[in-house]
Write an enzyme that holds these catalytic residues in place. Sequence first.
Site, mmCIF file in Angstrom:
data_model
loop_
_atom_site.group_PDB
_atom_site.id
_atom_site.type_symbol
_atom_site.label_atom_id
_atom_site.label_comp_id
_atom_site.label_asym_id
_atom_site.label_seq_id
_atom_site.Cartn_x
_atom_site.Cartn_y
_atom_site.Cartn_z
ATOM 1 N N CYS A 91 106.776 -13.527 48.440
ATOM 2 C CA CYS A 91 107.978 -12.917 47.874
ATOM 3 C C CYS A 91 108.306 -13.579 46.525
ATOM 4 O O CYS A 91 107.527 -13.502 45.591
ATOM 5 C CB CYS A 91 109.131 -12.992 48.868
ATOM 6 S SG CYS A 91 110.531 -11.913 48.424
ATOM 7 N N HIS A 194 106.827 -9.627 52.837
ATOM 8 C CA HIS A 194 107.000 -10.739 53.770
ATOM 9 C C HIS A 194 106.050 -10.546 54.946
ATOM 10 O O HIS A 194 106.375 -9.832 55.894
ATOM 11 C CB HIS A 194 108.443 -10.780 54.285
ATOM 12 C CG HIS A 194 109.433 -11.292 53.301
ATOM 13 N ND1 HIS A 194 109.730 -12.627 53.165
ATOM 14 C CD2 HIS A 194 110.190 -10.638 52.380
ATOM 15 C CE1 HIS A 194 110.643 -12.787 52.220
ATOM 16 N NE2 HIS A 194 110.932 -11.595 51.724
ATOM 17 N N GLU A 196 105.377 -12.559 57.297
ATOM 18 C CA GLU A 196 105.966 -13.140 58.502
ATOM 19 C C GLU A 196 106.975 -12.211 59.166
ATOM 20 O O GLU A 196 107.366 -12.427 60.319
ATOM 21 C CB GLU A 196 106.618 -14.493 58.177
ATOM 22 C CG GLU A 196 107.972 -14.438 57.490
ATOM 23 C CD GLU A 196 107.907 -14.162 55.994
ATOM 24 O OE1 GLU A 196 108.959 -14.287 55.336
ATOM 25 O OE2 GLU A 196 106.825 -13.828 55.480
#
Length: 219
Positions: A91, A194, A196
């Site tokens: 990011c 992102h 994750e």
Amino acid sequence: MSESGPNQAAKPRIVLVDHGTGNLTSLERALDLGGADVVRSSNPDSLNSADALVLPGVGAFPAAMSSLRGLGFADAIRQWAADGKPLLGVCLGMQLLFEGSDEAGGAEGLSLIEGRVRKLDALGERVPHIGWTKVTWVREHPLRAGISQPTALYHVHSFVCEPSVPGVVLATAQHGEVFTTAVASGGTVGVQFHPEKSSTEGLRMVANFVSGVAAKIER
């Protein structure tokens, strides 16, 4: 660091840079699930025993760069990348890899990848761009091993990276304009999305990064 027996390879030690610009818990957990020995650190000396480096971040580019310089991480990261060691920017962390940004009056970046960061031209769509967006891979790379084409991944951003060298682009996405959402140059990789927070495909991507680091240290 995790211990290992004679038949068990050590987990790669990955430093997750804590420069005070965001919640690192989800990314730390994803790296752990991917097989890493994760060390969250705000001290550049932690790189002395690291196998890889992950640079996260949310918020404003100038504030993040100021924090990196204040902690002594900016020069340490530049040297790390110059040595060709594995580095993943996520990011805002991807944006920091570039030469500079127009955000909040402008600031210079780490200059690991040629190009600048500018405001997303959403062409009437909502800004910030928040949500799941299809990512189109434009070339092969170990990071996307086993990942579908295209891949829906989670984005949260108002600025985009504009590389000067098209060959570093790994993937693109579209929110209004088509923008670069992943880059790779040498050992340095950056993703605007992102991983994750991107379910199975995102976690697989994190695991790919970790396994790539593990393969390097086993040689």
